[in-house]
Write an enzyme that holds these catalytic residues in place. Structure first.
Site, PDB file in Angstrom:
ATOM      1  N   TYR A   1       0.846  -1.188   0.000  1.00  0.00           N
ATOM      2  CA  TYR A   1       0.000   0.000   0.000  1.00  0.00           C
ATOM      3  C   TYR A   1       0.885   1.243   0.000  1.00  0.00           C
ATOM      4  O   TYR A   1       1.428   1.634   1.028  1.00  0.00           O
ATOM      5  CB  TYR A   1      -0.921   0.025   1.223  1.00  0.00           C
ATOM      6  CG  TYR A   1      -1.927  -1.101   1.283  1.00  0.00           C
ATOM      7  CD1 TYR A   1      -2.217  -1.891   0.164  1.00  0.00           C
ATOM      8  CD2 TYR A   1      -2.612  -1.378   2.470  1.00  0.00           C
ATOM      9  CE1 TYR A   1      -3.146  -2.912   0.225  1.00  0.00           C
ATOM     10  CE2 TYR A   1      -3.547  -2.399   2.538  1.00  0.00           C
ATOM     11  CZ  TYR A   1      -3.797  -3.162   1.418  1.00  0.00           C
ATOM     12  OH  TYR A   1      -4.728  -4.175   1.502  1.00  0.00           O
TER      13      TYR A   1
ATOM     14  N   PRO B   1     -18.758   1.638  -5.059  1.00  0.00           N
ATOM     15  CA  PRO B   1     -19.626   1.445  -3.901  1.00  0.00           C
ATOM     16  C   PRO B   1     -20.846   0.587  -4.216  1.00  0.00           C
ATOM     17  O   PRO B   1     -21.370   0.599  -5.328  1.00  0.00           O
ATOM     18  CB  PRO B   1     -20.034   2.877  -3.538  1.00  0.00           C
ATOM     19  CG  PRO B   1     -18.918   3.730  -4.057  1.00  0.00           C
ATOM     20  CD  PRO B   1     -18.477   3.056  -5.320  1.00  0.00           C
ATOM     21  N   LEU B   2     -21.285  -0.161  -3.216  1.00  0.00           N
ATOM     22  CA  LEU B   2     -22.434  -1.039  -3.391  1.00  0.00           C
ATOM     23  C   LEU B   2     -23.666  -0.256  -3.809  1.00  0.00           C
ATOM     24  O   LEU B   2     -23.952   0.823  -3.280  1.00  0.00           O
ATOM     25  CB  LEU B   2     -22.745  -1.766  -2.079  1.00  0.00           C
ATOM     26  CG  LEU B   2     -21.738  -2.785  -1.574  1.00  0.00           C
ATOM     27  CD1 LEU B   2     -22.196  -3.329  -0.224  1.00  0.00           C
ATOM     28  CD2 LEU B   2     -21.594  -3.921  -2.565  1.00  0.00           C
TER      29      LEU B   2
ATOM     30  N   GLY C   1     -17.881  -2.433  -1.128  1.00  0.00           N
ATOM     31  CA  GLY C   1     -17.812  -2.407  -2.581  1.00  0.00           C
ATOM     32  C   GLY C   1     -16.493  -1.941  -3.144  1.00  0.00           C
ATOM     33  O   GLY C   1     -16.260  -2.060  -4.339  1.00  0.00           O
TER      34      GLY C   1
END
Length: 290
Positions: free
Chosen positions: A66, A222-223, A218
């Protein structure tokens, strides 16, 4: 840095030999855009990490890739010396290329180098938990993993790693690693709309093994679901609150690691995950499919 222990949604889970909060924190979003480079606001990134620990979170997820190195460096700057009850999980098995890609790196010498990098950047002599990252950026891939996992087992036997897990793995690969050495966790993509690991979650729960969904909301997309929006509207809360609360309801071995670069958003996630869902809410949400 010391931590406090207020109640967090979901209670606790015994991860290996350590009791951790089921509501944890994932550090991926602390790096720059597309998880490359430093954060836009360095001080804000440190504040999020400190707020997480002050809120009682004892499970933080990270990876040397990361940034790369950026998130591990931030964790060390913000939280070292670490509270005795803080459990930091990391990953090995991949690297970053010049284009920001995530190519695999699972040869024995590559894995040993990654473990050394994690030890250095986190500022520890022993890593609490290392997930062997499998597959690729598109998901799990059927492949032989014995040599890679056995390399981490060897490092565990040397005392450099306390606990092992796998990430981005098929159910068959999970079983393969278990035939070599015990694991304490599986970290795969899973959320309300992506539920291909349902059977695996149930099996792991029966064995006392944690399941840690990455992209619980998600990820970069996003969901979105009519049913999710309908339940959220009825309860007068944000859809993401419903999605987090559903995961904690789904199984007691699910540990959450939603990520954010904002302390305010972290507080919203904690409050949202504490949402109580009725049987009718759960039944409606369970009808959501990919």
């Amino acid at each position: 840095m010391s931590s406090t222990t207020p109640d967090l949604p979901g209670g606790t889970w015994t991860l290996g030999d350590t009791t951790v909060s089921r509501f944890g924190y994932g550090g991926m979003q602390l790096a720059g855009p597309w998880v490359v480079g430093p954060p836009k606001d360095h001080d804000a990134a440190l504040a999020v990490l400190r707020h997480a620990v002050e809120s009682g979170i004892t499970h933080i997820d990270t990876a040397e890739t990361y940034g790369p190195r950026v998130v591990n460096d931030l964790i060390r700057e913000a939280l070292h010396p670490y509270a005795k009850d803080l459990f930091i999980a990391t990953k090995a098995g991949g690297r970053r290329d010049a284009q920001g890609g995530w190519p695999s790196a699972r040869k024995p010498d590559e894995l040993r180098a990654q473990i050394d990098d994690n030890l250095e950047t986190l500022g520890v002599d022993v890593l609490d938990l290392v997930h062997l990252r499998l597959g690729d950026a598109n998901g799990p891939v059927p492949e032989q993993i014995s040599e890679a996992f056995e390399t981490l087992v060897d490092l565990q036997q040397q005392g450099i790693i306390r606990h092992l897990g796998v990430s981005n793995a098929t159910a068959e690969q999970v079983q393969q690693t278990q035939s070599i050495a015990p694991i304490v966790s599986v970290q795969n993509m899973y959320n309300l709309a992506n539920r291909w690991d349902d059977a695996l979650i149930d099996r792991l729960a029966s064995e006392g093994i944690a399941y840690i969904p990455f992209f619980p909301l998600g990820g970069f997309t996003p969901l979105q679901s009519d049913a999710l929006s309908a339940v959220a509207t009825r309860l007068r809360v944000a859809p993401m609150s419903v999605a987090l609360a559903w995961l904690l309801h789904r199984s007691p071995n699910i540990l959450l690691i939603p990520g954010t670069s904002s302390a305010a958003h972290l507080r919203e996630n904690i409050i949202g995950a504490a949402l109580t869902l009725s049987d009718a809410d759960l039944q409606e949400l369970d009808q959501i499919t990919v």
